[in-house]
Design a protein around this motif. Sequence first.
Motif, short mmCIF file in Angstrom:
data_model
loop_
_atom_site.label_atom_id
_atom_site.label_comp_id
_atom_site.label_asym_id
_atom_site.label_seq_id
_atom_site.Cartn_x
_atom_site.Cartn_y
_atom_site.Cartn_z
N LEU A 1 0.85 -1.18 0.00
CA LEU A 1 0.00 0.00 0.00
C LEU A 1 0.89 1.24 0.00
O LEU A 1 1.75 1.39 0.85
CB LEU A 1 -0.91 0.00 1.23
N LYS A 2 0.67 2.13 -0.97
CA LYS A 2 1.48 3.35 -1.10
C LYS A 2 0.60 4.55 -0.78
O LYS A 2 -0.53 4.64 -1.25
CB LYS A 2 2.00 3.51 -2.53
N PRO A 3 1.12 5.50 -0.02
CA PRO A 3 0.34 6.70 0.25
C PRO A 3 0.28 7.58 -1.00
O PRO A 3 1.26 7.73 -1.72
CB PRO A 3 1.12 7.39 1.37
N VAL A 4 -0.91 8.12 -1.27
CA VAL A 4 -1.09 9.01 -2.41
C VAL A 4 -1.44 10.38 -1.85
O VAL A 4 -2.51 10.55 -1.23
CB VAL A 4 -2.20 8.51 -3.35
N THR A 5 -0.55 11.34 -2.04
CA THR A 5 -0.78 12.66 -1.47
C THR A 5 -1.98 13.33 -2.12
O THR A 5 -2.17 13.27 -3.33
CB THR A 5 0.47 13.55 -1.63
N GLY A 6 -2.78 13.94 -1.28
CA GLY A 6 -3.94 14.68 -1.76
C GLY A 6 -5.15 13.83 -2.07
O GLY A 6 -6.21 14.34 -2.41
N LEU A 7 -5.05 12.52 -1.97
CA LEU A 7 -6.18 11.64 -2.28
C LEU A 7 -7.10 11.56 -1.07
O LEU A 7 -6.64 11.43 0.07
CB LEU A 7 -5.67 10.25 -2.64
N MET B 1 -10.95 10.96 -4.78
CA MET B 1 -10.71 12.17 -5.57
C MET B 1 -9.42 12.83 -5.11
O MET B 1 -8.94 12.57 -4.01
CB MET B 1 -11.87 13.15 -5.40
N GLN B 2 -8.90 13.72 -5.97
CA GLN B 2 -7.72 14.50 -5.64
C GLN B 2 -7.98 15.95 -6.02
O GLN B 2 -8.64 16.23 -7.01
CB GLN B 2 -6.51 14.03 -6.45
N ARG B 3 -7.42 16.83 -5.25
CA ARG B 3 -7.49 18.24 -5.61
C ARG B 3 -6.41 18.53 -6.64
O ARG B 3 -5.30 18.00 -6.55
CB ARG B 3 -7.27 19.11 -4.38
N THR B 4 -6.73 19.36 -7.62
CA THR B 4 -5.74 19.68 -8.64
C THR B 4 -4.87 20.86 -8.23
O THR B 4 -3.74 20.99 -8.70
CB THR B 4 -6.41 19.98 -10.00
N LYS B 5 -5.40 21.75 -7.37
CA LYS B 5 -4.62 22.88 -6.87
C LYS B 5 -4.48 22.74 -5.36
O LYS B 5 -5.40 22.33 -4.66
CB LYS B 5 -5.32 24.19 -7.22
N ARG B 6 -3.34 23.09 -4.87
CA ARG B 6 -2.98 22.83 -3.47
C ARG B 6 -3.98 23.41 -2.46
O ARG B 6 -4.41 22.72 -1.55
CB ARG B 6 -1.58 23.37 -3.21
N ASN B 7 -4.36 24.64 -2.57
CA ASN B 7 -5.21 25.28 -1.56
C ASN B 7 -6.62 25.59 -2.06
O ASN B 7 -7.33 26.37 -1.44
CB ASN B 7 -4.56 26.56 -1.03
#
Length: 184
Positions: A107-113, A126-132
């Motif tokens: 299992l790999k961590p996916v940032t922002g997921l 889902m993931q955010r496309t822009k950081r904030n």
Amino acid sequence: MITIEAKNIEYARIVLGNSPKAIKAAAAAAINRTVTTIKARTSKSIRENYTIKARDIKSKMSIKRASSSNLHGIISSTGNANLITAFRVRPRKKGPVRVQVLKKGSLKPVTGLFIGRSKKGFEGAMQRTKRNARYPLRIPRGPSVPQMFGSKNVMDELVPVAEDTLNKRFLHEINYRLNKLGGK
């Protein structure tokens, strides 16, 4: 391309020489049995390499059966990339969501997921496309069934099995037709 060995074709001509229609029927039956066997084996082989469910694989695969006039059987797979939720996804209370696509990986961590519901009603990862920024969101995807089907690991396993199955089934069908016609 998987073919029937020349020695098996020669055997069929010697044994059923006076009935070429029986040879074609035997070849078509052997091809059809091989195609259905390999379709099932494909699903199993993909699941040995990837963390995906059989129903997600089988729903995107189809077969074209052979006939006496068209001695070709085809296993094909069509479809887009699978949603990442088709694979192993583990949400955590603290920290990033973890995903595993390959069985041999971890299992790999996916940032922002994150797992949630969008304004349009989509529920899942889902993931955010822009950081904030809250929006826009992107829906991450993994490999498609055709990609997994065409991978080197899967193909290296399936080709020898297909050749062996086709030739054994062809000899079986020839012997069946010989007995049916009153031979041995």
